[in-house]
Write an enzyme that holds these catalytic residues in place. Structure first.
Site, mmCIF file in Angstrom:
data_model
loop_
_atom_site.group_PDB
_atom_site.id
_atom_site.type_symbol
_atom_site.label_atom_id
_atom_site.label_comp_id
_atom_site.label_asym_id
_atom_site.label_seq_id
_atom_site.Cartn_x
_atom_site.Cartn_y
_atom_site.Cartn_z
ATOM 1 N N ARG A 254 38.016 25.395 11.737
ATOM 2 C CA ARG A 254 37.386 26.118 9.834
ATOM 3 C C ARG A 254 38.796 27.583 10.096
ATOM 4 O O ARG A 254 38.351 27.944 10.762
ATOM 5 C CB ARG A 254 35.938 26.397 10.411
ATOM 6 C CG ARG A 254 35.085 27.154 9.684
ATOM 7 C CD ARG A 254 33.943 27.651 9.512
ATOM 8 N NE ARG A 254 34.378 29.242 10.067
ATOM 9 C CZ ARG A 254 33.459 29.962 11.293
ATOM 10 N NH1 ARG A 254 32.830 29.550 11.821
ATOM 11 N NH2 ARG A 254 34.218 31.142 11.015
ATOM 12 N N HIS A 258 32.250 31.469 8.124
ATOM 13 C CA HIS A 258 31.234 30.833 8.239
ATOM 14 C C HIS A 258 30.543 30.534 6.640
ATOM 15 O O HIS A 258 30.524 28.494 6.147
ATOM 16 C CB HIS A 258 30.612 31.146 9.362
ATOM 17 C CG HIS A 258 29.452 30.618 9.035
ATOM 18 N ND1 HIS A 258 29.557 29.529 9.441
ATOM 19 C CD2 HIS A 258 27.354 30.314 8.815
ATOM 20 C CE1 HIS A 258 28.407 28.332 9.659
ATOM 21 N NE2 HIS A 258 27.340 29.421 8.846
ATOM 22 N N TYR A 267 35.166 38.437 14.436
ATOM 23 C CA TYR A 267 34.913 37.918 16.250
ATOM 24 C C TYR A 267 36.222 36.884 16.251
ATOM 25 O O TYR A 267 36.768 36.293 17.467
ATOM 26 C CB TYR A 267 34.163 37.159 16.187
ATOM 27 C CG TYR A 267 33.864 36.161 15.199
ATOM 28 C CD1 TYR A 267 34.276 34.955 14.674
ATOM 29 C CD2 TYR A 267 32.581 36.567 14.188
ATOM 30 C CE1 TYR A 267 34.453 34.173 13.580
ATOM 31 C CE2 TYR A 267 32.764 35.822 12.647
ATOM 32 C CZ TYR A 267 33.733 34.515 12.658
ATOM 33 O OH TYR A 267 33.253 33.663 11.525
HETATM 34 C C1 LIG Z 1 18.358 25.718 13.286
HETATM 35 C C2 LIG Z 1 19.605 26.635 13.605
HETATM 36 N N1 LIG Z 1 19.147 27.362 14.169
HETATM 37 C C3 LIG Z 1 20.822 28.454 13.220
HETATM 38 C C4 LIG Z 1 20.892 28.295 12.801
HETATM 39 C C5 LIG Z 1 21.851 29.193 12.051
HETATM 40 N N2 LIG Z 1 23.832 28.793 12.128
HETATM 41 C C6 LIG Z 1 23.458 28.155 10.453
HETATM 42 S S1 LIG Z 1 24.946 27.716 10.721
HETATM 43 C C7 LIG Z 1 25.432 28.121 12.103
HETATM 44 C C8 LIG Z 1 26.208 27.582 12.889
HETATM 45 C C9 LIG Z 1 26.710 25.710 12.776
HETATM 46 O O1 LIG Z 1 27.708 25.411 13.517
HETATM 47 P P1 LIG Z 1 28.266 24.216 14.054
HETATM 48 O O2 LIG Z 1 26.842 23.409 14.359
HETATM 49 O O3 LIG Z 1 29.808 24.244 14.710
HETATM 50 O O4 LIG Z 1 28.991 23.619 12.419
HETATM 51 P P2 LIG Z 1 29.665 25.094 11.190
HETATM 52 O O5 LIG Z 1 28.758 25.891 10.965
HETATM 53 O O6 LIG Z 1 30.828 24.838 11.994
HETATM 54 O O7 LIG Z 1 30.407 23.653 10.316
HETATM 55 C C10 LIG Z 1 23.819 28.496 12.681
HETATM 56 C C11 LIG Z 1 23.777 29.378 14.140
HETATM 57 C C12 LIG Z 1 21.055 27.102 11.614
HETATM 58 N N3 LIG Z 1 21.186 26.944 10.310
HETATM 59 N N4 LIG Z 1 19.502 26.358 11.772
#
Ligand SMILES: Cc1ncc(C[n+]2csc(CCOP(=O)(O)OP(=O)(O)O)c2C)c(N)n1
Ligand SMILES: [Mg+2]
Lengths: 342, 334
Positions: A254, A258, A267
């Protein structure tokens, strides 16, 4: 991308992809990047409240999308899958409607950007709840199998962080028990907001977990769209033949924060991010296609301007569209009119 | 309400659920049943006994022990055009599925602006008085009735069970269908043959009266009726309303009765704070405060985590027909 050859028209592993398909993959990557950038621009201009960023995911998504059979397969994506959605037929105009939260958006302006829903495209509605979509994908795959629909499969995607969720494990387990026609594609970008992979799992390879569920696990370079296509196509074909589920892991990165609400400088270092830019799949794939005589430099430039023009046109058109009415808040809670008190 | 056949038979609540599920499986091959032990054993209460022999294990699915995905998979099936009936073996184990019920099923239609819908039934046995201890006796309705997008029904009589389960199965939106365990074999009643539905959201006056309105649902409807019938001997006239549906709830039936009796007692097995009775009290206070001759009263479980396994701990938690009769007497005489 393995090939570093300078020889024009040199042979390369193309997994049966025609020149047209290769160019289509690249175009999807271009549109993806352009529209993600547009989201950030509109946010910085104060025109939209929020956008997410998929920079670094273009190859894994465009490659996977090419393995999706339009009008037949089912896609159950996650929120960072703009490129996949575009790759199976979503238009830039629909993307801009979503970014602007307009009434004509798939969710009627209710959802965050890039949460689409189109039966016509086979694109399932998702929430922002991490990993919750994976069991829906399994349910859809069960329906496909129960109805004995030949040659149809489900593709579901998620990030590396999502693989920590219990529901994710439940989904893979059930799919394996019933040998369902489904492909689980992990877009491993090494980060879950600010949590690095090492904080998410005890070993860095998601694909290795497949063995524990009794399904094949496949590792692929997520910066190489052709390799991703090859892996996902093989897995989808296996699913379509009744061979059961596969877990594919595409390693990518990425490049941006985010979302527009995040600041990744808090971070991770610029050095880390800059060092990874050498893997940026969008310029790399362009160079690859030119080097292999699939694309000319002139055609590439033309394509870029046409993508920009299309993005601009979609932006203007979507921005001019109306917001939902306040009264739209009340529709589609249930079928028909509704009151909790009858 | 579709016209039921003129013939009928006596069934208990287990048999009413079973017959309704059987007809749904028979009449629509999009119907699938999924849950823990619903196939081989035919459900822990034998509700789906032998279904797997007739309909096959592809449509009567013994799932892994994974409640979140039992509901999540059913959501996916529903979006893909099947008519899943998911079972949570005991309501006490529904918590892992909260995410899928509240975050996903209830919002599918809304978030896709009607493009996708979630015609899903989630059945689960709930309630106490069966020596079920902390983890086989809970009431869960209050945890879910706050959620727009869901419907919740909790019928108490076999004929209502059948009519409302048919309505839930036909419904284009997700329905949580609550079956009180203690009523399963205890309560018998006449059930019309053939297919019929009872509209979700309609309460039923189970006993007429003019001095006090008692609103309840589930097992406590039966106990309230027992108490109200006993009070007839004392010359007291109590009306008993069986809500049957908890979301939506029947405002018309409650208000009509309260305007007649001018007094309202709500009894439920679930604890009081934030329970169903709170919403009913608020609604009646908003709509009919000055038509009341006594403060609204709620007779509910105490504010403790659950009833206990030891008999005194169960009895202390639960109400009883005698306790209900006392409350009714006090209110009539107020
Ligand atoms: C159940 C849940 N917990 C927390 C969140 C908050 N949240 C949104 S994106 C994220 C990180 C997700 O990381 P990843 O699965 O690696 O996907 P990426 O965003 O890196 O593509 C979090 C913790 C959420 N949307 N849903
Ligand atoms: Mg990630």
């Amino acid at each position: 991308m393995a090939a570093k050859t300078k020889t024009a028209k040199a042979a390369f592993e193309r997994h049966g992809l025609t020149d047209e398909q290769l160019i289509a993959i690249w175009r999807t990557m271009l549109v993806h990047r352009r529209l993600e950038a547009r989201g950030f621009e509109l946010n910085r201009q104060g025109k939209i409240p929020f956008a997410s960023a998929g920079e670094g995911h273009e190859a894994v998504q465009a490659g996977a999308a090419m393995a999706f059979e339009r009008g037949k397969d089912i896609l159950v994506p996650y929120y960072r899958d703009l490129g996949l959605d575009l790759g199976i037929g979503l238009t830039p105009y629909e993307v801009l409607l979503s970014l602007f939260g307009r009434a004509a958006d798939h969710s009627g302006g209710r959802q965050f950007p890039h949460h689409y829903a189109s039966k016509q495209l086979g694109l399932y509605t998702i929430s922002s709840i991490i990993a919750a979509q994976t069991s829906h994908a399994v349910g859809a795959a069960y329906a496909v199998k129960l109805r004995k629909e030949q040659g149809r499969a489900v593709l579901t995607t998620f990030g590396d962080g999502a693989t920590s969720e219990g529901e994710w494990h439940e989904a893979l387990n059930f799919a394996s028990v019933h040998k369902l026609p489904i492909v689980f594609l992990c877009e491993n970008n090494e980060w879950a907001i600010s949590t690095p992979l090492s904080g998410q799992m005890g070993q860095p390879n998601v694909y290795k977990r497949a063995e524990g569920y009794g399904m094949p696990g496949v590792l692929v370079d997520g910066f190489d769209p052709i390799a991703v296509y090859g892996a996902v196509k093989q897995a989808m074909d296996r699913a379509r033949r009744g061979g059961g589920p596969t877990l594919v892991e595409g390693k990518c990165y990425r490049f941006l924060s985010h979302t527009t609400d995040d600041d990744d400088r808090t971070y991770r270092s610029r050095d880390e991010v800059n060092a990874r830019r050498k893997d940026d799949p969008v310029p790399n794939f362009e160079r690859f296609l030119i080097e292999h005589g699939v694309l000319t430099a002139e055609a590439a430039e033309q394509m870029k301007s046409s993508v920009l023009a299309e993005a601009n046109e979609a932006t203007d058109r979507a921005e001019a569209m109306p917001y939902p009415q306040p009264s739209d808040l009340y529709s589609q809670v249930y079928a028909g009119p509704w009151e909790p008190w009858q | 309400m579709a016209v039921a056949a003129s013939t009928s038979k006596i069934l208990n609540n287990v048999e009413a659920v079973r017959e309704t599920l059987y007809e749904a499986m028979k009449s629509d091959d999009r119907t699938v049943i999924l849950g823990e032990d619903v196939g081989n054993r035919g459900n822990v209460f034998l509700i789906t006994k032998d279904f797997v022999k007739e309909f096959g294990e592809e449509r009567v699915i013994d799932t892994p022990i994974a409640e979140a995905s039992i509901v999540g998979i059913a959501v996916g099936m529903a979006m893909e055009g099947l008519r899943p009936i998911a079972e949570i073996q005991f309501a006490d184990f529904i918590y892992p599925a909260f995410n899928q019920i509240v975050g996903e099923a209830a919002k599918t239609r809304y978030r896709s602006n009607g493009e996708y819908t979630c015609p899903l039934v989630i059945r689960t046995p709930y309630g106490g008085g069966v020596r079920g201890a902390l983890s086989h006796s809970v009431s869960i309705e209050a945890l879910f009735y706050h959620v727009p997008g869901l419907k919740i029904v909790a019928p108490a009589f076999p004929a209502d069970v059948k009519g409302l389960l048919n309505a839930a199965i036909d419904d284009p939106d997700p329905v949580l269908f609550l079956e009180h365990k203690k009523t399963y074999r205890l309560i018998k009643g006449e059930v019309p043959d053939g297919h019929y539905t009872i509209p979700i959201g309609k309460a039923d006056v189970k006993k007429q009266g003019n001095q006090l309105t008692v609103v309840s649902y589930g097992l406590y409807v039966h106990w309230a009726l027992e108490a109200a019938n006993a009070l007839e001997q004392e010359g007291l006239s109590v009306e008993v309303i069986d809500l049957r549906s908890i979301r939506p709830m029947d405002r018309g039936a409650i208000l009509e009765s309260v305007r007649k009796t001018r007094k309202l007692l709500i009894v439920h097995e679930d604890n009081k704070f934030g329970g169903i009775g709170a919403e009913i009290s608020a609604m009646v206070a908003e709509e009919a405060l000055f038509e009341l001759d006594a403060p609204i009263r709620r007779l509910c479980a105490p504010d403790v985590p659950a009833m206990g396994y030891a008999l005194p701990l169960e009895e202390e938690y639960m109400s009883s027909p005698a306790e209900m009769a006392d409350a009714m007497r006090e209110m009539v005489r107020f």
